[in-house]
Structure formats: C-alpha cells, structure tokens
Design an enzyme around this catalytic site. Structure first.
Site, mmCIF file in Angstrom:
data_model
loop_
_atom_site.group_PDB
_atom_site.id
_atom_site.type_symbol
_atom_site.label_atom_id
_atom_site.label_comp_id
_atom_site.label_asym_id
_atom_site.label_seq_id
_atom_site.Cartn_x
_atom_site.Cartn_y
_atom_site.Cartn_z
ATOM 1 N N HIS A 1 8.265 -30.081 -28.164
ATOM 2 C CA HIS A 1 8.498 -30.758 -26.886
ATOM 3 C C HIS A 1 7.319 -30.628 -25.939
ATOM 4 O O HIS A 1 7.463 -30.813 -24.739
ATOM 5 C CB HIS A 1 9.791 -30.235 -26.259
ATOM 6 C CG HIS A 1 10.953 -30.368 -27.185
ATOM 7 N ND1 HIS A 1 11.534 -31.592 -27.456
ATOM 8 C CD2 HIS A 1 11.578 -29.457 -27.971
ATOM 9 C CE1 HIS A 1 12.495 -31.419 -28.354
ATOM 10 N NE2 HIS A 1 12.534 -30.141 -28.683
ATOM 11 N N TRP B 1 -3.694 -2.472 -0.766
ATOM 12 C CA TRP B 1 -3.843 -3.567 -1.732
ATOM 13 C C TRP B 1 -3.663 -4.867 -0.967
ATOM 14 O O TRP B 1 -2.617 -5.119 -0.390
ATOM 15 C CB TRP B 1 -2.792 -3.446 -2.821
ATOM 16 C CG TRP B 1 -2.890 -4.483 -3.886
ATOM 17 C CD1 TRP B 1 -3.750 -4.504 -4.939
ATOM 18 C CD2 TRP B 1 -2.078 -5.658 -4.011
ATOM 19 N NE1 TRP B 1 -3.518 -5.607 -5.701
ATOM 20 C CE2 TRP B 1 -2.511 -6.338 -5.167
ATOM 21 C CE3 TRP B 1 -1.042 -6.203 -3.263
ATOM 22 C CZ2 TRP B 1 -1.942 -7.527 -5.586
ATOM 23 C CZ3 TRP B 1 -0.471 -7.394 -3.686
ATOM 24 C CH2 TRP B 1 -0.933 -8.040 -4.840
ATOM 25 N N CYS C 1 0.815 -1.199 0.000
ATOM 26 C CA CYS C 1 0.000 0.000 0.000
ATOM 27 C C CYS C 1 0.848 1.248 0.000
ATOM 28 O O CYS C 1 2.072 1.185 -0.006
ATOM 29 C CB CYS C 1 -0.920 -0.009 1.203
ATOM 30 S SG CYS C 1 -0.253 -0.870 2.587
ATOM 31 N N LYS D 1 1.908 -9.151 -21.409
ATOM 32 C CA LYS D 1 1.065 -7.959 -21.579
ATOM 33 C C LYS D 1 -0.375 -8.379 -21.826
ATOM 34 O O LYS D 1 -1.299 -7.806 -21.263
ATOM 35 C CB LYS D 1 1.538 -7.092 -22.757
ATOM 36 C CG LYS D 1 2.792 -6.304 -22.563
ATOM 37 C CD LYS D 1 2.621 -5.041 -21.744
ATOM 38 C CE LYS D 1 3.101 -5.263 -20.334
ATOM 39 N NZ LYS D 1 4.516 -5.141 -20.124
ATOM 40 N N ARG E 1 0.235 1.887 -6.079
ATOM 41 C CA ARG E 1 0.724 0.874 -5.136
ATOM 42 C C ARG E 1 -0.387 -0.034 -4.633
ATOM 43 O O ARG E 1 -0.117 -1.081 -4.037
ATOM 44 C CB ARG E 1 1.362 1.554 -3.924
ATOM 45 C CG ARG E 1 2.516 2.450 -4.269
ATOM 46 C CD ARG E 1 2.961 3.186 -3.039
ATOM 47 N NE ARG E 1 3.643 2.303 -2.127
ATOM 48 C CZ ARG E 1 4.948 2.118 -2.101
ATOM 49 N NH1 ARG E 1 5.711 2.759 -2.951
ATOM 50 N NH2 ARG E 1 5.492 1.304 -1.244
ATOM 51 N N GLU F 1 7.206 -11.357 -23.288
ATOM 52 C CA GLU F 1 6.693 -10.041 -22.901
ATOM 53 C C GLU F 1 5.316 -9.784 -23.539
ATOM 54 O O GLU F 1 4.404 -9.274 -22.885
ATOM 55 C CB GLU F 1 7.717 -8.971 -23.308
ATOM 56 C CG GLU F 1 7.313 -7.526 -23.099
ATOM 57 C CD GLU F 1 6.995 -7.145 -21.652
ATOM 58 O OE1 GLU F 1 7.228 -7.947 -20.737
ATOM 59 O OE2 GLU F 1 6.469 -6.044 -21.447
ATOM 60 N N LYS G 1 1.176 -1.398 -9.377
ATOM 61 C CA LYS G 1 2.314 -0.892 -10.148
ATOM 62 C C LYS G 1 3.635 -1.224 -9.466
ATOM 63 O O LYS G 1 4.623 -1.504 -10.115
ATOM 64 C CB LYS G 1 2.161 0.621 -10.318
ATOM 65 C CG LYS G 1 3.237 1.270 -11.163
ATOM 66 C CD LYS G 1 3.096 0.879 -12.607
ATOM 67 C CE LYS G 1 4.191 1.445 -13.486
ATOM 68 N NZ LYS G 1 4.363 0.617 -14.696
ATOM 69 N N ASN H 1 2.329 0.186 5.897
ATOM 70 C CA ASN H 1 2.619 -0.564 4.680
ATOM 71 C C ASN H 1 3.601 -1.675 5.058
ATOM 72 O O ASN H 1 4.683 -1.371 5.556
ATOM 73 C CB ASN H 1 3.251 0.374 3.636
ATOM 74 C CG ASN H 1 3.760 -0.377 2.420
ATOM 75 O OD1 ASN H 1 3.245 -1.433 2.080
ATOM 76 N ND2 ASN H 1 4.785 0.150 1.780
ATOM 77 N N GLY H 2 3.230 -2.919 4.846
ATOM 78 C CA GLY H 2 4.128 -4.026 5.189
ATOM 79 C C GLY H 2 3.363 -5.174 5.837
ATOM 80 O O GLY H 2 2.143 -5.271 5.693
ATOM 81 N N GLU I 1 -1.944 -9.827 -18.506
ATOM 82 C CA GLU I 1 -2.236 -8.897 -17.410
ATOM 83 C C GLU I 1 -3.322 -7.896 -17.761
ATOM 84 O O GLU I 1 -4.072 -7.466 -16.896
ATOM 85 C CB GLU I 1 -0.966 -8.212 -16.881
ATOM 86 C CG GLU I 1 -0.339 -7.165 -17.741
ATOM 87 C CD GLU I 1 0.846 -6.452 -17.034
ATOM 88 O OE1 GLU I 1 1.767 -6.037 -17.736
ATOM 89 O OE2 GLU I 1 0.822 -6.310 -15.791
#
Ligand code: AGP
Length: 610
Positions: free
Chosen positions: A506, A79, A7, A487, A32, A483, A605, A103-104, A490
């Site tokens: 394979h 979050w 957060c 993208k 965040r 990548e 983010k 935060n933590g 997400e």
C-alpha cells in the site's frame, strides 16, 4: 524569543562547601538535559555564579581552576528546543540579589518582560527564566524572601520547578513547583532540593515531594512546606527503594550495552516480584476496578513505552475478553474522549516523568476514572498520581535509548494480562499455569539471544552506507519492528521505517531498491507464511534481507544476506526475544558511525516538557 527548556535542578543547604556535591548531582541529572550547565553558591554574602555551554564536565573543569566556596548553592542542567544553548542562556539567572534555576516554561514571559523593560530593567539573556529573577528582585524591595517569591509566582503562567538563593539571606533556599517535578531530601545537617530522587540518591534516601502549587524553604537543619495559599503544610517522608543496579558502566563501553546485557537479570527480578512459582500464581492484588467488571483497557505511553502498549494490545486481545485501545499520550491528551468509569486507563512510562503521559493521566483523574501506572521510577510523578502502580523493577536506566525498561514493561503487561485473563476465566487453569511456567524460560532465552552479538555486528556493517532501512513484522512483531526502527533512528541517525509487513503493497514497497537493508521479523507464529511472502516481495525488488526468526532449520539461503536465530518458547513470547538482536543492531550501527550512544543528539532521557 520564547524558550522551551527541559532540565534538571539541584539545591543544597549544608554546613560544609556544596559545589562538589552539586556537580555530582548535576551529573546524575544530565539524563534530563545536557546542552549547558551552571551553579551558584553564596560566598560571604556574594552570589558566585559559574556557567558553561556543553556538559557538566566542562563546569567541573571551570570549578577546578576557580573553586566556588559556599555552604549553600543551586545548580542546573539545561536542554533547549528553542533558544541558543550558550553560556548566557545557561542557568542560574542571577541579579545582584537573587539567583534562580528553573525547569519548565513561563508562557507569559514576553508580556512580563515588556512591563519590566518599561521600568528600565535590563535583561541579559534570551530566556523566559530571567523574568522570575527580576520579578523576585523587585519584590524583595518590600518583602521577605518567601513573600517575594509567592507574589512573583502569582504573576507567572506556565510550568516551573524553581530553586532560588538570596544574597542577603545566606542560609535559605526556596523551592517552588507548578507542573514540573520537584523533590526534597533530608540528611543530618544538610538538606536538598532536586528534580528527582535519583539526583539525591547518593546523599540521602529520605525524600518528600512537592505537590502542584507548593513552596518550600530549606535550611541545613529544616525544611518547611507551604501550600498555594502560603499556609504551612506537613509532608510525608518516603524511604526510597534500594537500587540494585550500579550506576557506573563497569567493564562495558556504554551504559546502553550494559543495560542490554542486564536484561536476563532484570527480567528475572521482575518475574520474581510478581510470580509465586510454588503456588503457580501471580501476585497482583488490589485492582482499582474488579477485573471481572473492567469494560475496556486503554494503554497510553510515548516512544518505546507506546510500543510496549502496542505489543500488549495483541496479548490482551488474544488472552482476554476485554476490548483494548492504545494511544500515544500526546494525542490522547487533546482528543475529545468519552470516559467510562468501568474502563481501566494504564500509563506506561520508564521515567514516570514524561510530560505528555503525566498530562494524559491528569485528564483521566479529572474525569474520575481509574488509573494504573507501569513505571520504573516508583518515586515518580506518574506513579504518585495514579491509583495503582505496577513497578517494572528494571533498576536505573541511564542510556537515553530505552532497552531493559522496554522488556520490563512487556513483562509486567504480559503478567497483568495473564492475571486478568485468569480472574475472568478467559483462560483455563492449565493454560494459566503453562503460561506462568513459560515465563521462567525467558531470562535464559534472552541470554542466548545475547550470543547473537557477533553475528549482529556483521549485520551492522550492511547499514553503514545505506540510504535508509526498513523493519517489517506482523502481529506482535509489528510493534517490535517499530521499536527496532526507533532504536536505529535515535542512536545512529539513520532513516528507518517500521511497518506491518502486510501494509507494504500500500505504498512503502516503492522504497525498496537494490541493496536497501530490510529487517524481517518472522517468528513461527500464525503469521509466519504470510511474512515470508512479504519477504519474497522485497527480495524480488532487490532488498537486502536480514531475517530474525525462531524457526529451527537453517535460515540462510542465497536470497537472505543474514539470518539471526533466537530461541523458541511460545508464540506469544517472541517479542521478548526478537527485540534483543534489534537493540544490539542499533548499538553496533551507532558504534560504527561513532555516534554518542548514551546521549544521542537532540534527545533527553526524561521528556518533562511537551
Ligand atoms: C526510547 O528509546 C526513547 N528514548 C523514548 O522513546 C522514550 O521511550 C519515551 O520518551 C518515553 O519515556 P518514558 O518511558 O520515560 O515515559
């Protein structure tokens, strides 16, 4: 139930009401976390708490209806990965004496909770944070605020950045840091506490950072710092870099699209920072280890930043005589590694705050090896903790999906690779100069790639009803396939596999069925023919081919549903260009699916917890 949170926190001590500025800063901190928000101000020696589930906009609406006065206050965006993101669990957590934002993770919160419950103290929320509130409240019975906080911190295990206000001490905010980042900002008759400098940017550009274990006491006129023995310490004040990119969307519908379109400029800025075009040289100096003496390079990152490390591995192997390893930070930090003081450990991170990358860096520091960070946020924890910092100069990136930062990371890694290759004489002067010259063509070539958008928009429709999708490439196109798949996942929540094209037989070939969209990345490099053979294997099994290439001749034929052509500069530079249509593709699929493009579900983010 243990709760993990990631957060953002803010605190303002002022000579005027603070709630509007707290809201504005919380909006900046939403990158965040954004599943609940809250603030507390002190009004006539009362703690005035407002909280909501959901975004800061909701909190703003509550304040609009019932404004909060008070010249001192704290705020929080949360979050949660565990624990319900509801009003009760939202921060601040207040008692009749104190209000706390955190935060933590407090790892021993269950034990502390049991002890406090034995004293008949009651908990309102499921959070680990509330134990801090109750411990400070208890300690305040016999201590002044700073001692009460200090004694509380001795009992906590885990990580935290804290902001605390006190009902009976109406002019102070106490901040404390262990593990999670915390900055303070200075202004005239106003001082600030924040999870990062970005949140404070509109209010001040004078910043100091708390080191691990430190505390601070803020009033509107002064900030005092204390170490983990409660001895007063002095702090360096940094003047923050000017941010050239604006932090509003302008004419764009989303930050992500704006950031995709900024890339010709951000890449050019980056080139300008590092390349001396007149002298045909790269301005990178002060290597922490002489380039000639580097034994091995180890590149470490997470997510998109890890993909840039993977691309760089191909470049370093191609252009230098140095061995290169790459690692995902969350794996690196737990492996049993053999450290070598002649190795250079490079950490790549847009935010510079990613918990796993920061922890991997700490391990390197403890083992006395030389570290370099490639970051976008130069005031970040990772930048401050590494021996050597190479900024990417991409400007603030707001969209959760990383776009312009990825190209910035690639650019710095490529430039670093060229510089090392030239110092070690792994390449001769004319190759060095030719490669530097080629870099100048990239911004214009990216601009041309952006012209593929209308074609990519049509391509996006092919993904709407697909069960999944596959992205294939060889060599440095393999990480670009990863990548592209990341993208798409997400942003559009659609299943996407990124694979080395040669690995299909394979196992993954079994996934190919009639109509499955398969993106083939086939620039005209040494792998071109091999990739086309892999493409034929997909065609033979009914896959719907979407080809991205830089070959000049017409690429569409009856077996290829769509073809996107990007410009050709040089074999090794294709990752800068093939990435662009993939960013646009993910954007347009998400747009068609009506997804929350700048804030995809379950993501944030800056991933500041493990
Ligand atoms: C990219 O689109 C992601 N959102 C994510 O993978 C990101 O790159 C990763 O979390 C690392 O972040 P960092 O660059 O800030 O360290």
């Amino acid at each position: 139930k243990k709760e993990k949170i990631m957060c953002g926190i803010i605190g303002i001590a002022s000579n005027k009401p603070v709630s509007i500025n707290i809201i504005n800063s919380l909006k900046k901190l939403e990158y965040r976390g954004y599943d609940s928000a809250g603030l507390a101000t002190l009004t006539k020696n009362n703690i005035n708490e407002k909280k909501c589930s959901g975004r800061v906009d909701e909190l703003e609406k509550i304040l609009f209806k019932t404004p909060s006065d008070g010249n001192i206050g704290i705020g929080h965006v949360r979050w949660a990965t565990h624990g319900v993101p509801n009003v009760i669990n939202a921060h601040p957590h207040s008692s009749d004496q104190v209000s706390v934002v955190h935060n933590g993770i407090i790892e021993n919160s269950d034990e502390i909770k049991k002890e406090l419950e034995l004293k008949e103290l009651k908990f309102k929320s499921q959070t680990d944070t509330e134990v801090i509130t109750l411990l400070i409240t208890e300690a305040l019975k016999e201590n002044e605020p700073l001692d009460a906080v200090f004694k509380t911190l001795q009992k906590l295990k885990g990580s935290f950045a804290l902001g605390i206000i006190f009902k009976n001490f109406s002019d102070i905010i106490i901040g404390a840091r262990r593990g999670s980042p915390l900055a303070v900002g200075y202004s005239k008759e106003e001082n600030y506490l924040g999870s990062d400098s970005y949140a404070l940017k509109s209010m001040t550009n004078k910043i100091s950072y708390l080191d691990d274990g430190e505390l601070c006491v803020l009033t509107k006129d002064n900030i005092s710092f204390y170490d983990d023995d409660l001895k007063k310490v002095n702090k360096k004040i940094y003047s923050m870099s000017e941010d050239e990119s604006t932090t509003d969307k302008g004419a764009y519908k989303h930050f992500m699209l704006k950031e995709i379109y900024e890339q010709p400029i951000t890449v050019k800025n980056c080139i300008n920072e590092y390349i001396d075009s007149l002298k045909k040289n790269i301005n990178i100096f002060n290597f922490p280890i002489e380039a000639n003496k580097i034994n091995k390079i180890i590149l470490i990152g997470c997510g998109t930043a890890y993909h840039s490390c993977l691309v760089a591995k191909y470049w370093f192997e191609e252009l230098t005589s140095i061995d290169v390893e790459i690692d995902i930070a969350s794996e690196f930090r737990y492996r049993k590694l053999k450290f070598n003081s002649n190795n250079l450990y490079i950490f790549v991170s847009q935010s510079g705050e990613t918990a796993d990358t920061a922890a991997a860096l700490d391990i390197c520091k403890k083992n006395n090896v030389k570290t370099c960070s490639i970051v976008n946020v130069i005031e970040s924890t990772i930048a401050r903790n590494s021996d050597w910092v190479l900024p990417i100069h991409a400007g603030t990136e707001i969209g959760v999906a990383s776009t312009k930062a990825f190209l910035g990371q690639l650019m710095v890694l490529y430039i670093l690779c060229l510089k090392i290759a030239s110092i070690r004489k792994d390449i001769n002067q004319s190759t060095y100069e030719k490669n530097i010259k080629n870099l100048n063509s990239i911004p214009e070539a990216i601009r041309k790639c952006l012209n593929t958008e209308s074609n990519v928009q049509l391509m996006a429709k092919e993904f709407l009803h697909a069960k999944g999708s596959m992205f294939l490439g060889r060599g440095s196109s393999f990480p670009i396939a990863l990548e592209g798949a990341l993208k798409l996942k997400e942003l559009s929540y659609l299943h996407a596999e990124g694979y080395p094209a040669g690995e299909m037989k394979h196992g993954p070939l079994a996934l190919i069925e009639e109509g499955l969209p398969v993106i083939i990345l086939a620039p005209k490099d040494k792998y071109f023919q091999k990739t086309l053979s892999n493409m034929q294997e997909v065609i033979a099994r009914g896959g719907k081919i979407l080809l991205i290439t830089d070959i000049k001749k017409e690429v569409i034929n009856e077996n290829i549903r769509f073809g996107v052509r990007v410009p050709y500069i040089d074999n090794s530079l294709s990752p800068f260009l093939t990435t662009i249509p993939l960013q646009l593709l993910a954007y347009h699929v998400a747009l068609l699916k009506n997804c929350d493009i700048d804030k995809p579900r379950n993501l944030a983010k800056s991933v500041t917890v493990e």
